[in-house]
Design a protein around this motif. Structure first.
Motif, PDB file in Angstrom:
ATOM      1  N   ALA A   1      14.099 -14.933   8.072  1.00 49.30           N
ATOM      2  CA  ALA A   1      13.372 -13.903   8.599  1.00 49.30           C
ATOM      3  C   ALA A   1      12.619 -13.097   7.602  1.00 49.30           C
ATOM      4  CB  ALA A   1      14.379 -12.833   9.227  1.00 49.30           C
ATOM      5  N   ARG A   2      11.576 -12.708   8.127  1.00 44.51           N
ATOM      6  CA  ARG A   2      10.388 -11.999   7.041  1.00 44.51           C
ATOM      7  C   ARG A   2       9.969 -10.650   7.669  1.00 44.51           C
ATOM      8  NH1 ARG A   2       5.284 -11.820   6.428  1.00 44.51           N
ATOM      9  NH2 ARG A   2       4.696 -13.053   8.374  1.00 44.51           N
ATOM     10  N   ALA A   3      10.039  -9.845   6.660  1.00 41.94           N
ATOM     11  CA  ALA A   3       9.495  -8.594   6.993  1.00 41.94           C
ATOM     12  C   ALA A   3       7.991  -8.677   7.042  1.00 41.94           C
ATOM     13  CB  ALA A   3       9.922  -7.623   5.886  1.00 41.94           C
ATOM     14  N   PRO A   4       7.195  -7.786   7.825  1.00 41.81           N
ATOM     15  CA  PRO A   4       5.754  -7.645   7.642  1.00 41.81           C
ATOM     16  C   PRO A   4       5.250  -7.553   6.473  1.00 41.81           C
ATOM     17  CG  PRO A   4       6.882  -5.641   8.955  1.00 41.81           C
ATOM     18  CD  PRO A   4       8.019  -6.619   8.318  1.00 41.81           C
ATOM     19  N   PHE A   5       4.211  -7.918   6.289  1.00 41.51           N
ATOM     20  CA  PHE A   5       3.321  -7.695   4.958  1.00 41.51           C
ATOM     21  C   PHE A   5       2.955  -6.049   4.760  1.00 41.51           C
ATOM     22  CE2 PHE A   5       1.862 -12.097   5.526  1.00 41.51           C
ATOM     23  CZ  PHE A   5       2.581 -12.802   4.240  1.00 41.51           C
ATOM     24  N   THR A   6       2.991  -5.735   3.672  1.00 44.20           N
ATOM     25  CA  THR A   6       2.288  -4.244   3.519  1.00 44.20           C
ATOM     26  C   THR A   6       0.892  -4.611   2.865  1.00 44.20           C
ATOM     27  OG1 THR A   6       4.640  -3.574   3.142  1.00 44.20           O
ATOM     28  CG2 THR A   6       2.845  -2.178   2.392  1.00 44.20           C
ATOM     29  N   PHE A   7       0.081  -4.197   3.703  1.00 41.87           N
ATOM     30  CA  PHE A   7      -1.334  -4.284   3.173  1.00 41.87           C
ATOM     31  C   PHE A   7      -2.025  -2.887   2.470  1.00 41.87           C
ATOM     32  CE2 PHE A   7      -1.556  -7.208   6.867  1.00 41.87           C
ATOM     33  CZ  PHE A   7      -1.812  -8.289   5.912  1.00 41.87           C
ATOM     34  N   ALA A   8      -2.882  -3.193   1.375  1.00 43.38           N
ATOM     35  CA  ALA A   8      -3.479  -2.111   0.621  1.00 43.38           C
ATOM     36  C   ALA A   8      -4.112  -1.133   1.660  1.00 43.38           C
ATOM     37  CB  ALA A   8      -4.323  -2.513  -0.398  1.00 43.38           C
ATOM     38  N   HIS A   9      -4.133   0.115   1.141  1.00 42.53           N
ATOM     39  CA  HIS A   9      -4.587   1.138   2.018  1.00 42.53           C
ATOM     40  C   HIS A   9      -6.235   0.839   2.307  1.00 42.53           C
ATOM     41  CE1 HIS A   9      -5.700   4.910   3.768  1.00 42.53           C
ATOM     42  NE2 HIS A   9      -6.636   5.102   2.898  1.00 42.53           N
ATOM     43  N   ARG A  10      -6.896   0.253   1.128  1.00 41.30           N
ATOM     44  CA  ARG A  10      -8.203   0.142   1.432  1.00 41.30           C
ATOM     45  C   ARG A  10      -8.634  -0.932   2.420  1.00 41.30           C
ATOM     46  NH1 ARG A  10      -7.004  -2.841  -2.916  1.00 41.30           N
ATOM     47  NH2 ARG A  10      -6.955  -1.249  -4.261  1.00 41.30           N
ATOM     48  N   THR A  11      -7.737  -1.672   2.810  1.00 44.83           N
ATOM     49  CA  THR A  11      -8.054  -2.770   4.000  1.00 44.83           C
ATOM     50  C   THR A  11      -8.289  -1.985   5.343  1.00 44.83           C
ATOM     51  OG1 THR A  11      -5.485  -3.045   4.633  1.00 44.83           O
ATOM     52  CG2 THR A  11      -6.536  -4.658   2.996  1.00 44.83           C
ATOM     53  N   THR A  12      -7.715  -0.734   5.460  1.00 43.59           N
ATOM     54  CA  THR A  12      -7.811  -0.026   6.720  1.00 43.59           C
ATOM     55  C   THR A  12      -9.454   0.894   6.608  1.00 43.59           C
ATOM     56  OG1 THR A  12      -6.871   1.866   5.610  1.00 43.59           O
ATOM     57  CG2 THR A  12      -5.320   0.241   6.865  1.00 43.59           C
ATOM     58  N   CYS A  13     -10.019   0.930   5.551  1.00 44.69           N
ATOM     59  CA  CYS A  13     -11.330   1.647   5.274  1.00 44.69           C
ATOM     60  C   CYS A  13     -12.523   0.853   5.888  1.00 44.69           C
ATOM     61  CB  CYS A  13     -11.225   1.995   3.634  1.00 44.69           C
ATOM     62  SG  CYS A  13      -9.795   2.963   3.177  1.00 44.69           S
ATOM     63  N   VAL A  14     -12.634  -0.343   6.160  1.00 45.52           N
ATOM     64  CA  VAL A  14     -13.496  -0.911   6.572  1.00 45.52           C
ATOM     65  C   VAL A  14     -13.612  -1.273   8.101  1.00 45.52           C
ATOM     66  CG1 VAL A  14     -15.164  -2.978   6.138  1.00 45.52           C
ATOM     67  CG2 VAL A  14     -13.693  -1.825   4.101  1.00 45.52           C
ATOM     68  N   LYS A  15     -14.403  -0.651   8.735  1.00 47.69           N
ATOM     69  CA  LYS A  15     -14.423  -0.900  10.134  1.00 47.69           C
ATOM     70  C   LYS A  15     -14.834  -2.345  10.523  1.00 47.69           C
ATOM     71  CE  LYS A  15     -17.554   2.371  11.339  1.00 47.69           C
ATOM     72  NZ  LYS A  15     -18.350   3.126  12.100  1.00 47.69           N
TER      73      LYS A  15
END
Ligand SMILES: Cc1ncc(COP(=O)(O)O)c(C=O)c1O
Length: 402
Positions: free
Chosen positions: A9-23
């Motif tokens: 079983a794998r926990a979801p990835f935690t992406f860097a905050h900056r990936t949410t900054c680009v629309k």
């Protein structure tokens, strides 16, 4: 036992905050439409592939592999191929009388990489960055990763108002001012001489990094050339590109900037990709130094100038009342505004149903504005298809109006 049940079983990835900054941009929606070859696309920012110097590039590739094959396939310096940097410096001298040394030039993987490197060097989270509105989508995306605070500067037919530039560039307020003063993407507008001088003077006085992105300056079809901002402020960071004048697939551009800035950019580039494709750089240099580049540019200008005229004249003759477009003197784009109440995003759907595409103005505004405008590319469509595309577009506008 199924294979799936063997996987831990794998926990979801935690992406860097900056990936949410680009629309995620509307461009992806557009690509879905323009994949269909029946669609007449005024949407992309593509040069015409018919004008790529394929035979000359093939000859240059062969000559590089035969004569300099080992060096062309080896790792190379981050700054870029010296003879190519010398060629670029020489061109600044011959076009504008600008005295630039090859040490002030860094070859980049397209000018798009130049934008990313500049952002890395100048932008901290929250740094105030002044951008023209509408502005180049790729720059907004590149900068967004580093979480600036964008400030918009309204720009008209002659670029931003000089007084507005001076007001926006109060000392200490703006970290970086990004401009496309020649045939801007998306608007096709050119800075007036007064706007150029105001941007250069005010950014020098304010300690603001002035970025002059100029991929279209060589593509002028009418009017007279104005001096670059860098001629009024030598600290300006100038971006250039071979994408529109040779071929975008080579991915070759450059930054011309003061040595202290180049030193910082070089470190960032080392971390990003060590260096730009040295085979491509040697090939391009061979192409530029063994073919008649002036004649090649003249061919591009002749073909694109006719397409620009066909689009402007066709647009004005075909579109319903209340629709307007500018007459750009160069570059690749025309900027149009729609009759009151017509949304360019809604129009996009109607146009797609008629197999014609454009980019809604909202794509070039970071604050959601621009829905009454659209960008139309004229370089990648022959005149007869431009006329047909405009007929389809007019029919879509008429349906929206009805
Ligand atoms: C204003 C502007 N800057 C930079 C680029 C990036 O060009 P390239 O990375 O191909 O040199 C583009 C491409 O369309 C552009 O319009």
């Amino acid at each position: 036992m199924s294979l799936a049940s063997l996987k831990p079983a794998r926990a979801p990835f935690t992406f860097a905050h900056r990936t949410t900054c680009v629309k995620t941009s509307f461009i992806r929606e557009i690509l879905k439409v323009t994949e269909n070859p029946a669609v007449i696309s005024f949407a992309g920012g593509l040069p015409s592939p018919d004008l790529f110097p394929v035979d000359e590039v093939a000859e240059a590739a062969q000559a590089v592999l035969t004569g300099q094959g080992r060096a062309a396939l080896q790792y190379s310096t981050t700054e870029g191929f010296l003879p190519l940097r010398e060629w670029i410096a020489q061109r600044y001298a011959s076009r504008f009388g600008l005295g630039v040394s090859p040490e002030e030039i860094l070859v980049t993987t397209g000018s798009q990489q130049g934008l990313d490197l500049i952002a890395k060097v100048f932008i901290d989270p929250g740094s105030p960055v002044l951008v023209e509105q509408p502005g180049y989508l790729g720059a907004l995306q590149a900068f967004s990763v580093y979480e600036p605070e964008f400030a918009p500067l309204a720009a008209g037919e002659e670029g931003p108002d000089p007084a507005a530039i001076e007001a926006a560039l109060e000392p200490g307020r703006v970290r970086l001012f990004y401009t496309v003063p020649n045939f801007q993407n998306p608007s096709g507008a050119c800075f007036s001489l007064a706007a150029r001088k105001a941007a250069a003077r005010a950014s020098a006085e304010a300690g603001t990094a002035l970025v002059e992105d100029d991929p279209y300056g060589e593509l002028r079809y009418a009017g007279t050339e104005l001096p670059p901002l860098k001629s009024f402020n030598p600290s300006t960071l100038m971006l250039g590109s071979f994408s529109k004048v040779v071929a975008p697939g080579l991915r070759l551009g450059w930054i011309c900037a003061p040595r202290e800035v180049i030193r910082k950019l070089v470190v960032m580039k080392q971390a990003a990709d060590l260096h730009t494709d040295i085979f491509a750089q040697r090939l391009l240099h061979r192409y530029l130094s063994t073919t008649d580049f002036t004649a090649h540019l003249a061919r591009l200008r002749a073909v694109y100038g006719k397409r620009a005229a066909a689009m402007v004249d066709g647009f004005r003759a075909t579109m319903p009342a209340g629709t307007h477009c500018n007459r750009p003197e160069g570059g690749m784009f025309l900027w149009a505004t729609l009759p009151k109440g017509v949304s360019s995003r809604a129009l996009f759907e109607k146009a797609a149903a008629r197999e014609v595409a454009f980019v809604p103005g909202t794509a070039f505004h970071f604050d959601g504005g621009g829905d009454s405008a659209m960008r139309l590319n004229f370089t990648n469509t022959p005149e007869d298809r431009i006329a047909e595309g405009l007929r389809r577009l007019a029919s879509a506008v008429n349906e929206e109006l009805a």
